[in-house]
Design an enzyme around this catalytic site. Sequence first.
Site, mmCIF file in Angstrom:
data_model
loop_
_atom_site.group_PDB
_atom_site.id
_atom_site.type_symbol
_atom_site.label_atom_id
_atom_site.label_comp_id
_atom_site.label_asym_id
_atom_site.label_seq_id
_atom_site.Cartn_x
_atom_site.Cartn_y
_atom_site.Cartn_z
ATOM 1 C CG MET A 21 57.290 52.523 10.384
ATOM 2 S SD MET A 21 58.384 51.320 9.595
ATOM 3 C CE MET A 21 59.969 51.766 10.281
ATOM 4 C CB CYS A 106 47.350 56.859 10.060
ATOM 5 S SG CYS A 106 47.015 55.118 10.400
ATOM 6 C CE LYS A 145 55.483 59.788 7.921
ATOM 7 N NZ LYS A 145 54.432 58.797 7.802
ATOM 8 C CG ASP A 208 58.610 53.741 -2.807
ATOM 9 O OD1 ASP A 208 58.067 53.156 -1.845
ATOM 10 O OD2 ASP A 208 58.056 53.904 -3.909
ATOM 11 N NE ARG A 231 57.316 50.688 2.867
ATOM 12 C CZ ARG A 231 56.892 50.721 1.611
ATOM 13 N NH1 ARG A 231 56.216 49.697 1.132
ATOM 14 N NH2 ARG A 231 57.135 51.762 0.837
HETATM 15 C C1 LIG Z 1 54.104 48.933 9.669
HETATM 16 C C2 LIG Z 1 54.020 50.420 9.431
HETATM 17 C C3 LIG Z 1 53.587 51.253 10.443
HETATM 18 C C4 LIG Z 1 53.490 52.630 10.212
HETATM 19 N N1 LIG Z 1 53.088 53.447 11.226
HETATM 20 C C5 LIG Z 1 53.048 54.796 11.031
HETATM 21 C C6 LIG Z 1 52.735 55.694 12.109
HETATM 22 O O1 LIG Z 1 52.500 55.285 13.257
HETATM 23 N N2 LIG Z 1 52.713 57.024 11.807
HETATM 24 C C7 LIG Z 1 52.974 57.520 10.552
HETATM 25 O O2 LIG Z 1 52.936 58.740 10.336
HETATM 26 N N3 LIG Z 1 53.299 56.687 9.549
HETATM 27 C C8 LIG Z 1 53.359 55.365 9.755
HETATM 28 N N4 LIG Z 1 53.745 54.542 8.734
HETATM 29 C C9 LIG Z 1 54.129 55.131 7.444
HETATM 30 C C10 LIG Z 1 55.638 55.387 7.380
HETATM 31 O O3 LIG Z 1 56.036 56.313 8.362
HETATM 32 C C11 LIG Z 1 56.047 55.919 5.982
HETATM 33 O O4 LIG Z 1 55.378 57.119 5.749
HETATM 34 C C12 LIG Z 1 55.715 54.945 4.852
HETATM 35 O O5 LIG Z 1 56.012 53.608 5.200
HETATM 36 C C13 LIG Z 1 56.479 55.306 3.570
HETATM 37 O O6 LIG Z 1 57.865 55.282 3.801
HETATM 38 P P1 LIG Z 1 58.796 54.054 3.261
HETATM 39 O O7 LIG Z 1 58.548 53.937 1.792
HETATM 40 O O8 LIG Z 1 60.198 54.495 3.612
HETATM 41 O O9 LIG Z 1 58.347 52.823 3.981
HETATM 42 C C14 LIG Z 1 53.829 53.177 8.947
HETATM 43 C C15 LIG Z 1 54.291 52.315 7.942
HETATM 44 C C16 LIG Z 1 54.395 50.957 8.159
HETATM 45 C C17 LIG Z 1 54.899 50.073 7.053
#
Ligand SMILES: Cc1cc2nc3c(=O)[nH]c(=O)nc-3n(C[C@H](O)[C@H](O)[C@H](O)COP(=O)(O)O)c2cc1C
Length: 332
Positions: A21, A106, A145, A208, A231
């Site tokens: 993140m 991204c 990813k 999620d 998150r």
């Molecule tokens: C603030 C933020 C920054 C993120 N930065 C990246 C990143 O640098 N590289 C990446 O592959 N995904 C990034 N993501 C996506 C997360 O790795 C993840 O795929 C996405 O939030 C879904 O997962 P979750 O539902 O558990 O949040 C980011 C997500 C958030 C909310």
Amino acid sequence: MLRQILQIGQEETVPVVLAPMAGITDFAFREVCRDWGADMTYSEMISAKGLKYNSKRTFEIVDLRDETKSAIQLFGRDPQDIANAIRVLQQEQAGRISCFDINMGCPAPKIVNNGEGSALMKEPELAAEIVAAAKKVSEVAVTVKFRRGFDKTHGDAVSFAQRMEQAGTDAVTIHGRLREEYYTGKADWDCIARTKQLLSIPVIANGDVFSPEDAKGILDYTGADGVMVARGATGNPFLFSQIKTYLQTGTYRQISNQEKLQTVLKQAELCVKSKGEHRAIQEFRKHIAWYLKGVRGAAALRQQALGLNTLEQLQSLAMQVFGDSTTDANMI
Ligand SMILES: Cc1cc2nc3c(=O)[nH]c(=O)nc-3n(C[C@H](O)[C@H](O)[C@H](O)COP(=O)(O)O)c2cc1C
């Protein structure tokens, strides 16, 4: 097999990993997530071009200290830039990197408009060249990813994953949302399940997971080899240990105020050590706001957090919120 590929040791459960993140998964946060059981953590995404031009900020993000279970995530669209970045990082951080992950998910306009991140899902042949170039030079696993797709008509996750497997990637992580969905709505776990059925390399499921029950749910539903949390871990690194206990025993325990206090203080102190007090505390305001979720009077406390400037002020706020070790009375 996934544990072997990622070099993360043998344990009973499938790997539970902290997602990359940007702006969040710095050294301090990764460290407390590992303390609480994350099997592997990912760096913030790092620009392969930034490394090429020796950007100081880019090198700062790579700060691995004494980590041994960290994946570095790179973004870029030039296969040679990615290969060079891997060469440089391998020299700089010998032995500390357990895998290189390439960001093809991204959604941010400034990344997508450069044809990077999720835009690569529209160019599977270029994406495959990137993987092949990375594999040629990497001494550790190379993973990718990506999302459910770029949009409804471009870059379907299943065929994209198959192309990545052919190109030589060691594992894939799928976030079940389209680029245009960013982080809204509900993640689609079906595309992860379909991909898992067709691939012979490991699949990590993402999207999620906010509770131990969600983690079990996504693993049962998709049959994935590992689960990634983003998150759900902010202000809640404890989730990793709860997930792992739940997967093993079907139950998990609540976290005490004392444990929360120690974790907040450790993360803040590590952050100050690696970034200096001024910048660390500015950046830490959002972390403390996340830790305040579910705390009585959170709205007022968040306002207080916005005004934090020193480690001492932060320590005193953390004591005020979590300092009562006898009860968890502050929790709603
Ligand atoms: C603030 C933020 C920054 C993120 N930065 C990246 C990143 O640098 N590289 C990446 O592959 N995904 C990034 N993501 C996506 C997360 O790795 C993840 O795929 C996405 O939030 C879904 O997962 P979750 O539902 O558990 O949040 C980011 C997500 C958030 C909310």
